[in-house]
Design a protein around this motif. Structure first.
Motif, PDB file in Angstrom:
ATOM      1  N   PRO A 453       0.806  -1.234   0.000  1.00 28.75           N
ATOM      2  CA  PRO A 453       0.000   0.000   0.000  1.00 28.75           C
ATOM      3  C   PRO A 453       0.834   1.279   0.000  1.00 28.75           C
ATOM      4  N   GLU A 454       1.937   1.284   0.723  1.00 27.28           N
ATOM      5  CA  GLU A 454       2.751   2.491   0.762  1.00 27.28           C
ATOM      6  C   GLU A 454       3.414   2.762  -0.584  1.00 27.28           C
ATOM      7  N   ILE A 455       3.875   1.701  -1.233  1.00 23.82           N
ATOM      8  CA  ILE A 455       4.484   1.869  -2.547  1.00 23.82           C
ATOM      9  C   ILE A 455       3.435   2.321  -3.559  1.00 23.82           C
ATOM     10  N   LEU A 456       2.242   1.717  -3.500  1.00 26.75           N
ATOM     11  CA  LEU A 456       1.162   2.102  -4.394  1.00 26.75           C
ATOM     12  C   LEU A 456       0.800   3.568  -4.207  1.00 26.75           C
ATOM     13  N   LYS A 457       0.717   3.985  -2.967  1.00 23.58           N
ATOM     14  CA  LYS A 457       0.360   5.366  -2.685  1.00 23.58           C
ATOM     15  C   LYS A 457       1.442   6.321  -3.201  1.00 23.58           C
ATOM     16  N   ARG A 458       2.702   5.938  -3.024  1.00 24.55           N
ATOM     17  CA  ARG A 458       3.793   6.787  -3.460  1.00 24.55           C
ATOM     18  C   ARG A 458       3.796   6.947  -4.990  1.00 24.55           C
ATOM     19  N   LEU A 459       3.561   5.855  -5.692  1.00 26.61           N
ATOM     20  CA  LEU A 459       3.583   5.905  -7.145  1.00 26.61           C
ATOM     21  C   LEU A 459       2.372   6.640  -7.712  1.00 26.61           C
ATOM     22  N   VAL A 460       1.211   6.439  -7.100  1.00 23.48           N
ATOM     23  CA  VAL A 460       0.014   7.127  -7.586  1.00 23.48           C
ATOM     24  C   VAL A 460       0.148   8.628  -7.402  1.00 23.48           C
ATOM     25  N   LEU A 461       0.697   9.048  -6.275  1.00 21.32           N
ATOM     26  CA  LEU A 461       0.861  10.474  -6.028  1.00 21.32           C
ATOM     27  C   LEU A 461       1.904  11.097  -6.946  1.00 21.32           C
ATOM     28  N   GLU A 464      -0.434  12.039 -12.393  1.00 23.35           N
ATOM     29  CA  GLU A 464      -1.423  13.115 -12.471  1.00 23.35           C
ATOM     30  C   GLU A 464      -2.812  12.629 -12.068  1.00 23.35           C
ATOM     31  N   THR A 465      -2.862  11.549 -11.317  1.00 25.73           N
ATOM     32  CA  THR A 465      -4.140  10.967 -10.912  1.00 25.73           C
ATOM     33  C   THR A 465      -4.839  11.850  -9.895  1.00 25.73           C
ATOM     34  N   ASN A 466      -6.158  12.008 -10.039  1.00 22.09           N
ATOM     35  CA  ASN A 466      -6.954  12.702  -9.037  1.00 22.09           C
ATOM     36  C   ASN A 466      -8.136  11.815  -8.641  1.00 22.09           C
ATOM     37  N   ARG A 467      -9.006  12.327  -7.817  1.00 21.60           N
ATOM     38  CA  ARG A 467     -10.084  11.513  -7.263  1.00 21.60           C
ATOM     39  C   ARG A 467     -11.088  11.071  -8.327  1.00 21.60           C
ATOM     40  N   VAL A 468     -11.240  11.839  -9.396  1.00 23.10           N
ATOM     41  CA  VAL A 468     -12.130  11.432 -10.479  1.00 23.10           C
ATOM     42  C   VAL A 468     -11.639  10.138 -11.104  1.00 23.10           C
ATOM     43  N   HIS A 469     -10.338  10.021 -11.306  1.00 26.50           N
ATOM     44  CA  HIS A 469      -9.782   8.802 -11.871  1.00 26.50           C
ATOM     45  C   HIS A 469      -9.978   7.610 -10.942  1.00 26.50           C
ATOM     46  N   LEU A 473     -12.023   4.115 -11.597  1.00 23.75           N
ATOM     47  CA  LEU A 473     -11.379   2.816 -11.422  1.00 23.75           C
ATOM     48  C   LEU A 473     -12.116   1.954 -10.399  1.00 23.75           C
ATOM     49  N   ARG A 474     -12.942   2.548  -9.590  1.00 19.99           N
ATOM     50  CA  ARG A 474     -13.547   1.869  -8.442  1.00 19.99           C
ATOM     51  C   ARG A 474     -14.357   0.624  -8.805  1.00 19.99           C
ATOM     52  N   PRO A 475     -15.110   0.562  -9.907  1.00 22.44           N
ATOM     53  CA  PRO A 475     -15.845  -0.673 -10.214  1.00 22.44           C
ATOM     54  C   PRO A 475     -14.945  -1.881 -10.406  1.00 22.44           C
ATOM     55  N   ARG A 476     -13.718  -1.681 -10.810  1.00 21.76           N
ATOM     56  CA  ARG A 476     -12.798  -2.806 -10.983  1.00 21.76           C
ATOM     57  C   ARG A 476     -12.005  -3.087  -9.719  1.00 21.76           C
ATOM     58  N   ILE A 477     -11.439  -2.043  -9.154  1.00 21.11           N
ATOM     59  CA  ILE A 477     -10.664  -2.197  -7.930  1.00 21.11           C
ATOM     60  C   ILE A 477     -10.771  -0.906  -7.130  1.00 21.11           C
ATOM     61  N   ASP A 478     -11.057  -1.045  -5.860  1.00 20.00           N
ATOM     62  CA  ASP A 478     -11.297   0.111  -4.999  1.00 20.00           C
ATOM     63  C   ASP A 478     -10.061   0.378  -4.144  1.00 20.00           C
ATOM     64  N   ILE A 479      -9.407   1.499  -4.399  1.00 20.89           N
ATOM     65  CA  ILE A 479      -8.259   1.897  -3.581  1.00 20.89           C
ATOM     66  C   ILE A 479      -8.475   3.305  -3.027  1.00 20.89           C
ATOM     67  N   THR A 480      -9.731   3.747  -3.027  1.00 21.81           N
ATOM     68  CA  THR A 480     -10.006   5.109  -2.560  1.00 21.81           C
ATOM     69  C   THR A 480      -9.692   5.285  -1.078  1.00 21.81           C
ATOM     70  N   HIS A 481      -9.694   4.176  -0.311  1.00 21.80           N
ATOM     71  CA  HIS A 481      -9.419   4.298   1.119  1.00 21.80           C
ATOM     72  C   HIS A 481      -7.967   4.695   1.387  1.00 21.80           C
ATOM     73  N   LEU A 482      -7.099   4.492   0.397  1.00 23.98           N
ATOM     74  CA  LEU A 482      -5.707   4.893   0.564  1.00 23.98           C
ATOM     75  C   LEU A 482      -5.493   6.377   0.300  1.00 23.98           C
ATOM     76  N   PHE A 483      -6.497   7.032  -0.278  1.00 28.29           N
ATOM     77  CA  PHE A 483      -6.335   8.429  -0.691  1.00 28.29           C
ATOM     78  C   PHE A 483      -7.505   9.262  -0.178  1.00 28.29           C
ATOM     79  N   LYS A 484      -7.776   9.137   1.098  1.00 29.49           N
ATOM     80  CA  LYS A 484      -8.873   9.893   1.685  1.00 29.49           C
ATOM     81  C   LYS A 484      -8.602  11.386   1.686  1.00 29.49           C
ATOM     82  N   ASP A 485      -7.324  11.753   1.737  1.00 29.88           N
ATOM     83  CA  ASP A 485      -6.972  13.179   1.770  1.00 29.88           C
ATOM     84  C   ASP A 485      -6.825  13.787   0.386  1.00 29.88           C
ATOM     85  N   MET A 486      -6.982  12.978  -0.672  1.00 32.09           N
ATOM     86  CA  MET A 486      -6.825  13.521  -2.026  1.00 32.09           C
ATOM     87  C   MET A 486      -8.016  14.415  -2.344  1.00 32.09           C
ATOM     88  N   PRO A 487      -7.779  15.678  -2.687  1.00 29.61           N
ATOM     89  CA  PRO A 487      -8.900  16.581  -2.972  1.00 29.61           C
ATOM     90  C   PRO A 487      -9.608  16.202  -4.265  1.00 29.61           C
TER      91      PRO A 487
END
Length: 537
Positions: A453-461, A464-469, A473-487
């Protein structure tokens, strides 16, 4: 690619004087001035007699005795020429320096060495002063000009020929580059045959009679040169000179041509597994991402909004990345779409390891911290060289061309190696990149990284990914809980532009406009799926 530009030496003697004399000779023919008229060309030295300033065969005849020069009498005809040149400032933006506008006079497509001329639009005004033996000859020029203007024949088209000497500094650099070519895995070619095989057929060698001091010159023919008489109304009347033996007519003739003022040489930073001498590349690439904070007055601040570099900063993203060597200014035109460069390097070929490009452990602290590097060692090395199978991607380039992803791979020791032996005659480059958007990465790669999770979070940040992306992606895989602070900043501008272009394409193509029952059928459905199918979740 380094670029060297030098001014043409001896351009006044090699180009300006022949062009001027050629045009003057053609004007004489247009005005039917006798060919035996002596022509005097005052140059920069303001002296009458100069080397090559007389173009008439009978300008300086020898008497029948064979050793007494002809004496110019006051009653003989004479045509004096004074020339002024002016650079056309209004054509400044049309001068092609680095653009592939003109045909190069030397082009080695294998090594990427190109030499060409730079042409500057130049306006030339020739001031003629014709001394005629009689008033009728002087008046004839005025009458002929009236007839031409009334018949709309006052504009003439000229063709001139001149030679441009090739810079000796350029020849020295090309000799040095040829030496690098033959030092490692060479072809066994001498310089002269090599140079002439890639040179223009118009390039000739000029030397003295005994063969000493040889140098190359480029013979060119300039066409479509427009010239016209420069006066208002008609020419001035012919006036009798003070001596009373000739009649003088003054007139001016103006034309514009492309003057070869400079020479440009482009060459690669490496040749046959060797970097060129750093003295030929005496500057580092400018890091456009580094901006100094400046303060302006109120008026300058508002005017600053209209300056071109400030506008480009808002439209163009300048991504800084590590370059080895730092003066390698390659632009990766062909790359895996949707990726951003992190690292670029020119790799040398070792005889002991002819397939090895580099090892990811040897990049130091440039790119990876220990956690990310350990993640690559544990699992990601199997996918990092496959497009879109990982957030990170490493690719192999021959010169500036992207090789197929199956031609190189990463092994368990993090060695990036090729399937076949590396070619020393090309520049072997490695580009390490990261995906710009999480939607561009295969969802199986994201599922594989959930246990990191930490590596995933580091690479996603880092993308240019934002919460819309993430929501898409959520219907396939949900990782929104790792980015609760993403505006939630909404969709990016690139996505808006893509949807807008696609909507216009659909409407213009008539895809949405179906049959009378408003049902899209047949090929329209197929076209609609081709346009929108890849964006569906």
């Amino acid at each position: 690619m380094p670029i060297m530009m030098l001014p043409n030496t001896g351009i006044e003697t090699a180009v300006s004087r022949p062009v001027t004399l050629d045009i003057a000779d053609q004007v004489m023919e247009i005005l039917q001035i006798p060919k035996d008229t002596r022509i005097v060309f005052k140059g920069d030295s303001d002296s009458v007699y100069q080397s090559g300033s007389l173009i008439s065969d009978a300008a300086n005849p020898v008497s029948t005795a064979g050793n007494v020069e002809h004496v110019q009498m006051a009653g003989n005809s004479q045509l004096s020429i004074e020339v002024t040149e002016r650079f056309l400032e209004e054509a400044l933006g049309t001068i092609a320096v680095n653009q592939p506008e003109h045909t190069p006079f030397f082009h080695d497509d294998k090594l990427g060495i190109t030499a060409k001329l730079v042409y500057i639009p130049t306006e030339v005004t020739i001031n003629f002063k014709y001394k005629a033996r009689s008033k009728s000859l002087a008046s004839k020029i005025r009458h002929d000009t009236w007839a031409r203007v009334s018949n709309m024949r006052d504009v003439n088209v000229h063709t001139v020929t001149y030679t441009v000497p090739v810079s000796s500094a350029f020849m020295s650099v090309i000799r040095y580059l040829h030496a690098l070519r033959e030092n490692v895995d060479g072809y066994g070619d001498k310089f002269e045959p090599y140079f002439l095989s890639y040179a223009s057929p118009a390039l000739t060698q000029i030397s003295r009679l005994e063969g000493s001091n040889p140098h190359y010159s480029l013979q060119e023919t300039a066409t479509r040169i427009l010239g016209m008489f420069d006066f208002t109304g008609t020419m001035e009347k012919a006036e009798k000179d003070s001596e009373g033996s000739t009649y003088t007519v003054d007139f001016a003739y103006k034309f514009t041509y492309e003057k070869p003022s400079n020479q440009v040489l482009k060459f690669p930073v490496a040749i046959h597994n060797q970097l060129v001498d750093r003295r030929l590349v005496d500057h580092d690439s400018v890091d456009l991402s580094k901006k100094r904070k400046t303060f302006y007055s109120s008026s300058i601040k508002h005017m600053r909004e209209w300056e071109i570099d400030n506008i480009l900063d808002q439209l163009v993203e300048h991504d800084s990345y590590v370059r080895i060597p730092n003066y390698d200014d390659i632009i990766y035109d062909n790359h895996v779409s949707g990726t951003r460069t992190l690292f670029s390097a020119i790799c040398s070929v070792d005889e002991k390891t002819p397939k090895l490009l580099l090892n990811l452990n040897d990049l130091g602290n440039y790119l990876f911290n220990e956690e990310v590097l350990q993640f690559i060692k544990d699992e990601e090395w199997k996918y990092i060289f496959k497009p879109y199978q990982s957030f990170l991607h490493i690719s192999y380039y021959r010169n500036s061309f992207l090789a197929h992803h199956e031609s190189a791979y990463v092994d368990e020791n993090l060695n990036f190696v090729t399937v076949e032996n590396l070619n020393k005659r090309v520049i072997n480059r490695v580009r390490l990149s990261i995906a710009k958007n999480i939607l561009d990465v295969d969802h199986r790669a994201i599922q594989r990284m959930v246990k990191y999770p930490e590596i995933l979070k580091r690479l996603v940040l880092a993308t240019e990914t934002n919460r819309v992306h993430l929501e898409r992606l959520r219907p396939r895989i949900d990782i929104t809980h790792l980015f609760k602070d993403m505006p939630n900043i909404g969709a990016p501008r690139s996505l808006y532009d893509t949807n807008r272009v696609q909507s216009n394409t659909v409407l213009v193509s008539g895809v949405a406009a179906g049959s009378k029952d408003n049902v899209v059928r047949g090929t329209n459905v197929k076209l609609y799926n081709q346009i929108y199918g890849k964006h569906r979740i």
